[in-house]
Design an enzyme around this catalytic site. Structure first.
Site, mmCIF file in Angstrom:
data_model
loop_
_atom_site.group_PDB
_atom_site.id
_atom_site.type_symbol
_atom_site.label_atom_id
_atom_site.label_comp_id
_atom_site.label_asym_id
_atom_site.label_seq_id
_atom_site.Cartn_x
_atom_site.Cartn_y
_atom_site.Cartn_z
ATOM 1 N N LEU A 204 32.776 39.910 92.395
ATOM 2 C CA LEU A 204 34.111 39.295 92.270
ATOM 3 C C LEU A 204 35.034 39.675 93.430
ATOM 4 O O LEU A 204 36.256 39.658 93.284
ATOM 5 C CB LEU A 204 34.755 39.614 90.913
ATOM 6 C CG LEU A 204 33.979 39.087 89.692
ATOM 7 C CD1 LEU A 204 34.696 39.468 88.390
ATOM 8 C CD2 LEU A 204 33.816 37.561 89.755
ATOM 9 N N ALA B 156 28.040 36.983 100.118
ATOM 10 C CA ALA B 156 28.191 37.336 101.532
ATOM 11 C C ALA B 156 29.662 37.366 101.886
ATOM 12 O O ALA B 156 30.511 36.867 101.144
ATOM 13 C CB ALA B 156 27.480 36.309 102.416
ATOM 14 N N TYR C 273 28.875 37.017 112.388
ATOM 15 C CA TYR C 273 28.562 36.330 111.126
ATOM 16 C C TYR C 273 27.263 35.527 111.258
ATOM 17 O O TYR C 273 26.346 35.669 110.438
ATOM 18 C CB TYR C 273 29.742 35.418 110.752
ATOM 19 C CG TYR C 273 29.427 34.449 109.635
ATOM 20 C CD1 TYR C 273 29.135 34.895 108.357
ATOM 21 C CD2 TYR C 273 29.418 33.070 109.881
ATOM 22 C CE1 TYR C 273 28.839 33.994 107.347
ATOM 23 C CE2 TYR C 273 29.138 32.170 108.871
ATOM 24 C CZ TYR C 273 28.844 32.630 107.607
ATOM 25 O OH TYR C 273 28.541 31.745 106.605
ATOM 26 N N PHE D 145 26.590 23.087 106.884
ATOM 27 C CA PHE D 145 27.662 22.791 107.817
ATOM 28 C C PHE D 145 28.966 23.059 107.033
ATOM 29 O O PHE D 145 29.051 24.112 106.412
ATOM 30 C CB PHE D 145 27.452 21.400 108.425
ATOM 31 C CG PHE D 145 26.342 21.481 109.490
ATOM 32 C CD1 PHE D 145 25.041 21.840 109.139
ATOM 33 C CD2 PHE D 145 26.632 21.306 110.832
ATOM 34 C CE1 PHE D 145 24.050 22.005 110.110
ATOM 35 C CE2 PHE D 145 25.646 21.465 111.806
ATOM 36 C CZ PHE D 145 24.363 21.808 111.442
ATOM 37 N N ASN D 146 29.944 22.198 106.971
ATOM 38 C CA ASN D 146 31.184 22.570 106.273
ATOM 39 C C ASN D 146 31.172 22.082 104.834
ATOM 40 O O ASN D 146 31.259 20.876 104.593
ATOM 41 C CB ASN D 146 32.407 21.988 106.997
ATOM 42 C CG ASN D 146 32.638 22.675 108.315
ATOM 43 O OD1 ASN D 146 31.739 22.761 109.142
ATOM 44 N ND2 ASN D 146 33.820 23.196 108.511
#
Ligand SMILES: NC(=O)c1ccc[n+]([C@@H]2O[C@H](COP(=O)([O-])OP(=O)(O)OC[C@H]3O[C@@H](n4cnc5c(N)ncnc54)[C@H](O)[C@@H]3O)[C@@H](O)[C@H]2O)c1
Length: 326
Positions: free
Chosen positions: A33, A75, A141, A169-170
């Protein structure tokens, strides 16, 4: 399949949990969390509050729920922060995932899906980008994820682990009940929608002198439901001894200015903007060639229109003005 979803309380993870359940899989969520929301995990789904870096917690979740497959979203993913705090990212993303993979091996888990990223390509030589493009991350990253991809190949060869690295991708858009609530928000569409909702003064356009039709950077926006679907397909298709990698994008590129115009049209708000210098490491164009996912996994993205995608996000933000705090 019994599936452990790490980061299942996050944006893409929560939508994937819902998709896996719809397809008849059993799911347990492990999430610390740190950026996710307990309210994004449906009632009735077992929830383990802990970190993937904690072998006891991971071991408990794997054994208790007789886990056969792991879908790994957990992550840190702020590119800028990864450059100012590199060891934080190598620890949180790479080292934690190695610990997770070690526990998974000890518990006989045979399948693994990794949330990877277009950042593994850096600035591509050409777009759309196929999976065969050179892998040259320009951020810690991107490197922190590529290191995991490389390890997965070794594990396929040495232990037979079946895996898929999904290079998003986004991600954008929302379902009726699940949406994007990052704090702080770093993604373009929710930021622009926050301006439309009167929560921010203006949207910044970082870089207006790129070699693109209107000078702003071009990106590929893929709906979060389509991403979720690809995870289920990859999980079901993977074979022992194979480490696959797939690009997940719509295949269409939209400039930052085009995205803002679409947001204006969808919301009916003016959305003031301010021009700002380029950000380090932001390539001019990132557009996916996702034909491999389509041909090998049978992936058929349903949202190929940016207006529909933005409308889904706007509906969610309008219904949840305080995100998951409502
Ligand atoms: N959002 C995008 O456009 C995008 C693009 C490319 C790749 N990705 C990758 O997709 C994944 C999910 O992204 P998102 O946008 O849903 O992010 P998110 O922050 O909404 O979700 C990440 C989740 O992981 C949890 N988490 C973080 N560290 C953890 C740990 N050590 N142990 C347990 N839980 C932990 C967080 O609490 C959160 O619920 C990430 O791996 C990210 O790098 C996202």
């Amino acid at each position: 399949m019994n599936v452990l979803v790490t980061g299942g309380a996050g944006y893409i993870g929560s939508v994937t949990v819902a998709t896996l359940l719809e397809r008849g899989h059993s799911v347990v969520v492990l999430d610390d969390l740190s950026t996710g929301h307990r309210g994004a995990v449906p009632e009735g789904v077992p929830f383990v509050h802990g970190s993937v870096a904690d072998p006891d917690m991971v071991g408990y979740a794997l054994a208790e729920h007789r886990v056969e497959a792991v879908v790994h979203f957990a992550a840190k993913s702020l590119v800028g922060e990864s450059m100012s705090k590199p060891t934080k990212y190598f620890l949180a993303n790479t080292a934690s995932t190695f610990a997770l993979l070690d526990s998974a091996a000890a518990h006989g888990v045979g399948r693994f899906v990794l949330s990877s990223t277009a950042a593994v390509y850096g600035t591509p030589a050409r777009v759309p980008i196929p999976e065969t493009a050179e892998l040259r991350p320009e951020s810690v990253y991107g490197e922190s994820k590529l290191m995991i991809e490389r390890a997965l190949k070794w594990l396929a060869d040495t232990t037979g682990l079946a895996s898929a690295a999904l290079r998003y991708f986004n991600a954008a858009g929302a379902t009726a009940s699940l949406g994007e609530d990052h704090r702080p928000e770093s993604h373009l569409i929710p930021i622009v929608l926050q301006v439309a909702a009167g929560k921010r003064e203006q949207a910044q356009v970082f870089g207006t002198d790129y070699d693109t039709p209107d000078g702003s950077a071009v990106r590929d926006y893929v709906h979060v439901s389509d991403l979720a679907e690809a995870h289920a397909l990859a999980l079901e298709a993977m074979r022992p001894g194979e480490a696959r990698a797939y690009n997940l994008g719509s295949g269409s590129g939209y400039s930052v200015r085009e995205v803002i115009d679409v947001c204006r049209a969808v919301t009916g708000h003016a959305i003031p903007t301010a021009e700002a210098p380029r950000r380090a490491g932001d390539p001019p164009r990132l557009v996916a060639d996702s034909s491999l996912a389509r041909s090998e996994l049978g992936w058929k993205p349903r949202f190929d229109d940016l207006g529909t995608l933005v409308a889904s996000a706007w509906e969610w933000h309008s219904a949840h003005p305080h995100g998951y705090a409502d």
